[in-house]
Design a protein around this motif. Sequence first.
Motif, PDB file in Angstrom:
ATOM      1  N   ASP A   1     -11.819  -5.997  13.152  1.00 32.26           N
ATOM      2  CA  ASP A   1     -11.809  -4.592  12.745  1.00 32.26           C
ATOM      3  C   ASP A   1     -11.608  -4.481  11.236  1.00 32.26           C
ATOM      4  O   ASP A   1     -10.790  -5.201  10.654  1.00 32.26           O
ATOM      5  CB  ASP A   1     -10.690  -3.830  13.457  1.00 32.26           C
ATOM      6  N   THR A   2     -12.341  -3.566  10.608  1.00 28.00           N
ATOM      7  CA  THR A   2     -12.200  -3.334   9.173  1.00 28.00           C
ATOM      8  C   THR A   2     -11.013  -2.419   8.917  1.00 28.00           C
ATOM      9  O   THR A   2     -10.911  -1.340   9.509  1.00 28.00           O
ATOM     10  CB  THR A   2     -13.474  -2.693   8.598  1.00 28.00           C
ATOM     11  N   ILE A   3     -10.116  -2.851   8.058  1.00 29.08           N
ATOM     12  CA  ILE A   3      -8.904  -2.097   7.752  1.00 29.08           C
ATOM     13  C   ILE A   3      -9.015  -1.523   6.345  1.00 29.08           C
ATOM     14  O   ILE A   3      -9.246  -2.249   5.377  1.00 29.08           O
ATOM     15  CB  ILE A   3      -7.654  -2.997   7.846  1.00 29.08           C
ATOM     16  N   TYR A   4      -8.866  -0.213   6.247  1.00 28.00           N
ATOM     17  CA  TYR A   4      -8.920   0.460   4.950  1.00 28.00           C
ATOM     18  C   TYR A   4      -8.204   1.802   5.082  1.00 28.00           C
ATOM     19  O   TYR A   4      -7.794   2.205   6.178  1.00 28.00           O
ATOM     20  CB  TYR A   4     -10.374   0.674   4.509  1.00 28.00           C
ATOM     21  N   PHE A   5      -8.042   2.501   3.963  1.00 28.09           N
ATOM     22  CA  PHE A   5      -7.424   3.824   3.963  1.00 28.09           C
ATOM     23  C   PHE A   5      -8.377   4.804   3.294  1.00 28.09           C
ATOM     24  O   PHE A   5      -9.000   4.477   2.276  1.00 28.09           O
ATOM     25  CB  PHE A   5      -6.087   3.804   3.214  1.00 28.09           C
ATOM     26  N   ASP A   6      -8.483   6.017   3.870  1.00 27.05           N
ATOM     27  CA  ASP A   6      -9.370   7.013   3.277  1.00 27.05           C
ATOM     28  C   ASP A   6      -8.668   7.739   2.135  1.00 27.05           C
ATOM     29  O   ASP A   6      -7.549   7.386   1.744  1.00 27.05           O
ATOM     30  CB  ASP A   6      -9.885   7.992   4.338  1.00 27.05           C
TER      31      ASP A   6
ATOM     32  N   LEU B   1       2.730   0.345  -5.943  1.00 24.17           N
ATOM     33  CA  LEU B   1       2.609  -0.194  -4.590  1.00 24.17           C
ATOM     34  C   LEU B   1       1.695   0.689  -3.744  1.00 24.17           C
ATOM     35  O   LEU B   1       0.831   0.185  -3.010  1.00 24.17           O
ATOM     36  CB  LEU B   1       3.992  -0.298  -3.940  1.00 24.17           C
ATOM     37  N   ARG B   2       1.865   2.003  -3.852  1.00 26.00           N
ATOM     38  CA  ARG B   2       1.004   2.924  -3.091  1.00 26.00           C
ATOM     39  C   ARG B   2      -0.454   2.759  -3.512  1.00 26.00           C
ATOM     40  O   ARG B   2      -1.360   2.758  -2.673  1.00 26.00           O
ATOM     41  CB  ARG B   2       1.455   4.368  -3.310  1.00 26.00           C
ATOM     42  N   GLN B   3      -0.666   2.607  -4.803  1.00 26.73           N
ATOM     43  CA  GLN B   3      -2.026   2.427  -5.319  1.00 26.73           C
ATOM     44  C   GLN B   3      -2.679   1.192  -4.708  1.00 26.73           C
ATOM     45  O   GLN B   3      -3.842   1.229  -4.284  1.00 26.73           O
ATOM     46  CB  GLN B   3      -1.969   2.297  -6.841  1.00 26.73           C
ATOM     47  N   GLU B   4      -1.923   0.107  -4.629  1.00 25.83           N
ATOM     48  CA  GLU B   4      -2.475  -1.138  -4.086  1.00 25.83           C
ATOM     49  C   GLU B   4      -2.637  -1.067  -2.565  1.00 25.83           C
ATOM     50  O   GLU B   4      -3.547  -1.677  -2.005  1.00 25.83           O
ATOM     51  CB  GLU B   4      -1.588  -2.320  -4.476  1.00 25.83           C
ATOM     52  N   LEU B   5      -1.746  -0.322  -1.905  1.00 28.68           N
ATOM     53  CA  LEU B   5      -1.897  -0.128  -0.458  1.00 28.68           C
ATOM     54  C   LEU B   5      -3.210   0.586  -0.149  1.00 28.68           C
ATOM     55  O   LEU B   5      -3.950   0.201   0.765  1.00 28.68           O
ATOM     56  CB  LEU B   5      -0.723   0.684   0.098  1.00 28.68           C
ATOM     57  N   LEU B   6      -3.505   1.638  -0.923  1.00 27.94           N
ATOM     58  CA  LEU B   6      -4.714   2.421  -0.686  1.00 27.94           C
ATOM     59  C   LEU B   6      -5.984   1.638  -0.998  1.00 27.94           C
ATOM     60  O   LEU B   6      -7.068   2.004  -0.538  1.00 27.94           O
ATOM     61  CB  LEU B   6      -4.677   3.710  -1.512  1.00 27.94           C
ATOM     62  N   LYS B   7      -5.859   0.564  -1.765  1.00 32.10           N
ATOM     63  CA  LYS B   7      -7.027  -0.266  -2.084  1.00 32.10           C
ATOM     64  C   LYS B   7      -7.341  -1.276  -0.981  1.00 32.10           C
ATOM     65  O   LYS B   7      -8.359  -1.970  -1.046  1.00 32.10           O
ATOM     66  CB  LYS B   7      -6.784  -1.031  -3.391  1.00 32.10           C
ATOM     67  N   SER B   8      -6.474  -1.363   0.017  1.00 33.52           N
ATOM     68  CA  SER B   8      -6.656  -2.358   1.083  1.00 33.52           C
ATOM     69  C   SER B   8      -8.018  -2.199   1.742  1.00 33.52           C
ATOM     70  O   SER B   8      -8.436  -1.098   2.091  1.00 33.52           O
ATOM     71  CB  SER B   8      -5.559  -2.204   2.144  1.00 33.52           C
ATOM     72  N   ASN B   9      -8.690  -3.306   1.906  1.00 34.97           N
ATOM     73  CA  ASN B   9      -9.990  -3.306   2.583  1.00 34.97           C
ATOM     74  C   ASN B   9     -10.288  -4.742   3.003  1.00 34.97           C
ATOM     75  O   ASN B   9     -10.658  -5.578   2.187  1.00 34.97           O
ATOM     76  CB  ASN B   9     -11.091  -2.774   1.661  1.00 34.97           C
ATOM     77  N   PHE B  10     -10.085  -5.020   4.277  1.00 38.73           N
ATOM     78  CA  PHE B  10     -10.317  -6.374   4.773  1.00 38.73           C
ATOM     79  C   PHE B  10     -10.604  -6.319   6.271  1.00 38.73           C
ATOM     80  O   PHE B  10     -10.433  -5.285   6.920  1.00 38.73           O
ATOM     81  CB  PHE B  10      -9.105  -7.272   4.499  1.00 38.73           C
ATOM     82  N   THR B  11     -11.042  -7.418   6.812  1.00 34.47           N
ATOM     83  CA  THR B  11     -11.318  -7.535   8.245  1.00 34.47           C
ATOM     84  C   THR B  11     -10.185  -8.311   8.893  1.00 34.47           C
ATOM     85  O   THR B  11      -9.865  -9.428   8.462  1.00 34.47           O
ATOM     86  CB  THR B  11     -12.655  -8.253   8.494  1.00 34.47           C
ATOM     87  N   ASP B  12      -9.571  -7.717   9.925  1.00 32.64           N
ATOM     88  CA  ASP B  12      -8.430  -8.380  10.555  1.00 32.64           C
ATOM     89  C   ASP B  12      -8.894  -9.431  11.563  1.00 32.64           C
ATOM     90  O   ASP B  12     -10.098  -9.668  11.742  1.00 32.64           O
ATOM     91  CB  ASP B  12      -7.496  -7.355  11.201  1.00 32.64           C
ATOM     92  N   SER B  13      -7.938 -10.053  12.229  1.00 30.71           N
ATOM     93  CA  SER B  13      -8.249 -11.151  13.146  1.00 30.71           C
ATOM     94  C   SER B  13      -9.034 -10.698  14.371  1.00 30.71           C
ATOM     95  O   SER B  13      -9.611 -11.526  15.082  1.00 30.71           O
ATOM     96  CB  SER B  13      -6.953 -11.840  13.594  1.00 30.71           C
ATOM     97  N   ASN B  14      -9.059  -9.379  14.634  1.00 29.52           N
ATOM     98  CA  ASN B  14      -9.812  -8.857  15.777  1.00 29.52           C
ATOM     99  C   ASN B  14     -11.206  -8.379  15.387  1.00 29.52           C
ATOM    100  O   ASN B  14     -11.935  -7.841  16.220  1.00 29.52           O
ATOM    101  CB  ASN B  14      -9.042  -7.695  16.416  1.00 29.52           C
TER     102      ASN B  14
ATOM    103  N   LEU C   1      -0.029  -5.765  11.939  1.00 30.73           N
ATOM    104  CA  LEU C   1      -1.019  -5.415  10.923  1.00 30.73           C
ATOM    105  C   LEU C   1      -0.374  -4.656   9.765  1.00 30.73           C
ATOM    106  O   LEU C   1      -0.696  -4.897   8.594  1.00 30.73           O
ATOM    107  CB  LEU C   1      -2.121  -4.570  11.564  1.00 30.73           C
ATOM    108  N   ALA C   2       0.555  -3.745  10.081  1.00 37.10           N
ATOM    109  CA  ALA C   2       1.229  -2.965   9.037  1.00 37.10           C
ATOM    110  C   ALA C   2       2.014  -3.877   8.094  1.00 37.10           C
ATOM    111  O   ALA C   2       1.985  -3.702   6.865  1.00 37.10           O
ATOM    112  CB  ALA C   2       2.161  -1.940   9.678  1.00 37.10           C
ATOM    113  N   ILE C   3       2.707  -4.855   8.670  1.00 39.45           N
ATOM    114  CA  ILE C   3       3.471  -5.801   7.844  1.00 39.45           C
ATOM    115  C   ILE C   3       2.528  -6.589   6.942  1.00 39.45           C
ATOM    116  O   ILE C   3       2.803  -6.817   5.753  1.00 39.45           O
ATOM    117  CB  ILE C   3       4.290  -6.748   8.744  1.00 39.45           C
ATOM    118  N   TYR C   4       1.384  -6.984   7.491  1.00 39.70           N
ATOM    119  CA  TYR C   4       0.414  -7.767   6.721  1.00 39.70           C
ATOM    120  C   TYR C   4      -0.164  -6.953   5.561  1.00 39.70           C
ATOM    121  O   TYR C   4      -0.311  -7.459   4.439  1.00 39.70           O
ATOM    122  CB  TYR C   4      -0.708  -8.232   7.651  1.00 39.70           C
ATOM    123  N   VAL C   5      -0.468  -5.675   5.820  1.00 47.06           N
ATOM    124  CA  VAL C   5      -1.015  -4.809   4.773  1.00 47.06           C
ATOM    125  C   VAL C   5      -0.009  -4.646   3.634  1.00 47.06           C
ATOM    126  O   VAL C   5      -0.364  -4.729   2.447  1.00 47.06           O
ATOM    127  CB  VAL C   5      -1.396  -3.429   5.358  1.00 47.06           C
TER     128      VAL C   5
END
Length: 332
Positions: free
Chosen positions: A229-234, A214-227, A178-182
């Motif tokens: 689960d919603t993936i995002y950063f606070d 890159l950090r800015q775009e990482l923090l914008k991550s918001n998607f549902t993974d294959s399991n 998941l980390a690699i995908y993000v």
Amino acid sequence: MSDMEICSETERSIDNKETEEAFLELAQDIFNPTQKAKVVVCFCQGETVAGLLRAMDTLHLQGKGYMLIGADGWSDRQDILGPLINPKTGERAFSRLAQGSLSIKLHSPEVKDFDEYFTSLTPQSHHNVNPWFTEFWEQKFDCSIIPSSDSKRKPCTGNESLKNLPFHQDNKLSRLNLAIYVVALALHRVQEIVCGVGRPGLCPGLLPINGSLLRQELLKSNFTDSNGDTIYFDENGDPPASYDLMNYQHYFNERGEEVFDYVQVGRWQHGHLVMLQDEFIQWQSDLANATASGPIQSFCSDPCGAWEAKVDTFWRTAFFTKDNLAHLIFAL
């Protein structure tokens, strides 16, 4: 803990590299029969739990009704429970002592299709992808792919296969995946910002990568993974906490086979604990040979009698540093 009406009868700390004598002394203290507390919570690494279990075994505490609760350093690790003594059932040296214990495990479901992918790899097919794979292969099979006069290993036959070896996914593999995908998604967005949408590949200004962007775009991550689960950063850059609640059990499976293993009984997700089914939990029994029991009755003092009232005691706050290796243990 006082805010949640949980009392602590005793608090101790120990270095995970302490001697067996030190763990024995600790166990004699927290498992003192004169104390009423039966639940021990260990905010510690797995090695500390292992030391505690060894001491409990020395003190013959099996069947005395004590329950252990461990952090994610324990997780679902089998090595903590001592050497394997029954390959058929999975029983280990301290399995019966650990029966009914609870621990938390980082939520990391098995990666589908990875086992087939990994065990199908060969040096011929994977060397150009991973230049260290040849070295891994030679070490794994104790042979040399390209024999040399100074090599002490026998030549590889070409019939070696990872499919013939025991293999079990690391329990953090899906988190790595998941980390690699993000990061890949964030890099893709950076490339589109710098180079323009629809212009794949490198462009002037893309390298070196702008770390702040890159950090800015990482923090914008918001998607549902294959399991699912919603993936995002606070706002602090932290992903949502997600843990599985594990219960070490001694049970008989649907085929009637005796089993000692960890069983998931709950999930911590989005700030809430969701129990799968309360009846799935197996508690430490007061009987040495029993396979199940009810919840542990643990308290710091007897219930009040007629015309009595509880009096709050002075709470102390203790800080344990000891090179960041001291582990806090509560008897509740």
